[in-house]
Write a protein that holds these residues in place. Structure first.
Motif, short mmCIF file in Angstrom:
data_model
loop_
_atom_site.label_atom_id
_atom_site.label_comp_id
_atom_site.label_asym_id
_atom_site.label_seq_id
_atom_site.Cartn_x
_atom_site.Cartn_y
_atom_site.Cartn_z
N LEU A 32 41.59 38.27 -21.37
CA LEU A 32 40.86 38.91 -20.43
C LEU A 32 41.42 40.35 -20.06
N ILE A 33 40.70 41.21 -19.84
CA ILE A 33 41.11 42.57 -19.23
C ILE A 33 40.19 42.80 -18.12
N LEU A 34 40.74 43.20 -16.97
CA LEU A 34 39.89 43.64 -15.64
C LEU A 34 40.48 45.02 -15.35
N GLN A 35 39.51 45.97 -15.00
CA GLN A 35 39.95 47.23 -14.66
C GLN A 35 38.65 47.88 -13.74
N GLU A 36 39.10 49.03 -13.33
CA GLU A 36 38.08 49.95 -12.55
C GLU A 36 37.35 49.11 -11.69
N ASP A 37 36.03 49.05 -11.46
CA ASP A 37 35.19 48.49 -10.37
C ASP A 37 35.65 47.00 -10.10
N LEU A 38 35.73 46.35 -11.21
CA LEU A 38 35.97 44.88 -11.15
C LEU A 38 37.41 44.53 -10.52
N TYR A 39 38.12 45.57 -10.48
CA TYR A 39 39.77 45.50 -10.33
C TYR A 39 39.64 45.72 -8.72
N HIS A 40 38.86 46.62 -8.32
CA HIS A 40 39.12 47.24 -6.99
C HIS A 40 38.15 46.78 -6.02
N ASN A 41 36.94 46.24 -6.46
CA ASN A 41 35.96 45.90 -5.38
C ASN A 41 35.40 44.49 -5.68
N TYR A 42 35.92 43.82 -6.37
CA TYR A 42 35.64 42.37 -6.65
C TYR A 42 36.80 41.53 -6.46
N LEU A 43 36.64 40.12 -6.03
CA LEU A 43 37.73 39.00 -5.87
C LEU A 43 37.33 38.14 -7.18
N HIS A 44 38.30 37.47 -7.57
CA HIS A 44 38.11 36.34 -8.53
C HIS A 44 38.94 34.94 -8.08
N ALA A 45 38.20 34.19 -8.55
CA ALA A 45 38.75 32.57 -8.08
C ALA A 45 38.46 31.57 -9.30
N ILE A 46 39.43 30.45 -9.15
CA ILE A 46 39.26 29.54 -9.86
C ILE A 46 38.83 28.10 -8.97
N ASP A 47 37.66 27.74 -9.08
CA ASP A 47 37.40 26.58 -8.19
C ASP A 47 38.08 25.37 -8.47
N GLU A 48 38.53 24.54 -7.59
CA GLU A 48 39.36 23.37 -7.98
C GLU A 48 38.37 22.14 -8.12
N ARG A 49 38.38 22.06 -9.46
CA ARG A 49 37.48 20.94 -9.93
C ARG A 49 38.21 20.56 -11.27
N THR A 50 37.65 19.41 -11.99
CA THR A 50 38.12 18.65 -13.26
C THR A 50 37.38 19.27 -14.36
#
Length: 233
Positions: free
Chosen positions: A165-183
């Motif tokens: 996965l490669i993130l840059q530009e708008d997705l790097y600066h203006n978005y947060l990313h997360a992984i939900d805690e689930r199985t």
């Protein structure tokens, strides 16, 4: 066809996820199963002091520990340098911004990470190789979280084992990313924007069971030093 037989540079134009803000690339099967198993073996055989135990996961830093005063540069082992070489060959990083740091996170089934951005310590490109298990990466608008508004999930990406996965530009600066805690994760073709780019076909509402995942986050730290810093103050 094996990845080393392909024109890696051409993958950038064909791997853009077009249904999301700029810019994200998703490349399935970026590494082989043999490379994946070798990475897992090397990570798990690292000496115990190399691990940093957090409250809900553990991690390894290779290349140094990023710090606002400068990262004390350390040599990256050959088994990780080979993956840095492969990522560098995509030409997503500028010549003088070759990745010099690898953060390895171990996620057991049920573990995740809160919404975050990679921040100013890094050159604004983040590349991540997944090993061992899939996960769903969730994206949120940054300004909503900073203003204490309950953030609305904008979309998800399915990260398969052996993918990049490669993130840059708008997705790097203006978005947060997360992984939900689930199985487990449930396939929703409306929400998972790279679903048609994945290595296999996933049926709607299919339940995917998580197992242990290793993520190799490969980045460039611009500010480095070879002088030992006093980081306590």
């Amino acid at each position: 066809m094996k990845m080393d037989e392909k024109d890696l540079t051409s993958l950038l134009s064909t791997s853009v996820v077009k249904e999301v803000p700029r810019l994200v690339n998703y490349i399935p099967d970026f590494i082989t199963e043999e490379e994946e198993q070798d990475i897992i073996k090397k990570v798990n055989s690292a000496p115990l002091p190399k691990w940093t135990q957090l409250s809900k996961r553990r991690l390894q830093n290779w290349g140094g520990i990023p710090h606002e005063k400068g990262m004390i540069a350390e040599d990256v082992p050959k088994w990780l340098n080979s993956q840095i070489d492969k990522i560098a060959s995509l030409d997503v990083f500028e010549k003088d911004k070759r990745p010099n740091h690898v953060l390895i996170n171990e996620y057991l089934s049920g573990q995740g990470i809160m919404a975050h951005t990679d921040g100013p310590l890094f050159h604004p490109i983040v590349t991540t190789i997944s090993c061992g298990s899939h996960t769903l990466l969730e994206f949120y608008k940054r300004h909503e979280t900073e203003n204490n508004i309950t953030p609305k999930r904008e979309f998800s990406l399915l990260l398969e084992p052996r993918s990049l996965l490669i993130l840059q530009e708008d997705l790097y600066h203006n978005y947060l990313h997360a992984i939900d805690e689930r199985t487990t994760d449930v396939i929703s073709r409306n929400e998972i924007k790279n679903i048609n780019m994945c290595s296999r076909t996933y049926e709607e509402a299919k339940v995917l069971q998580r197992s242990t995942r290793l993520s190799l986050t490969v980045r460039h730290v611009p500010k480095t030093t070879k002088i030992k810093l006093k980081l306590g103050r």
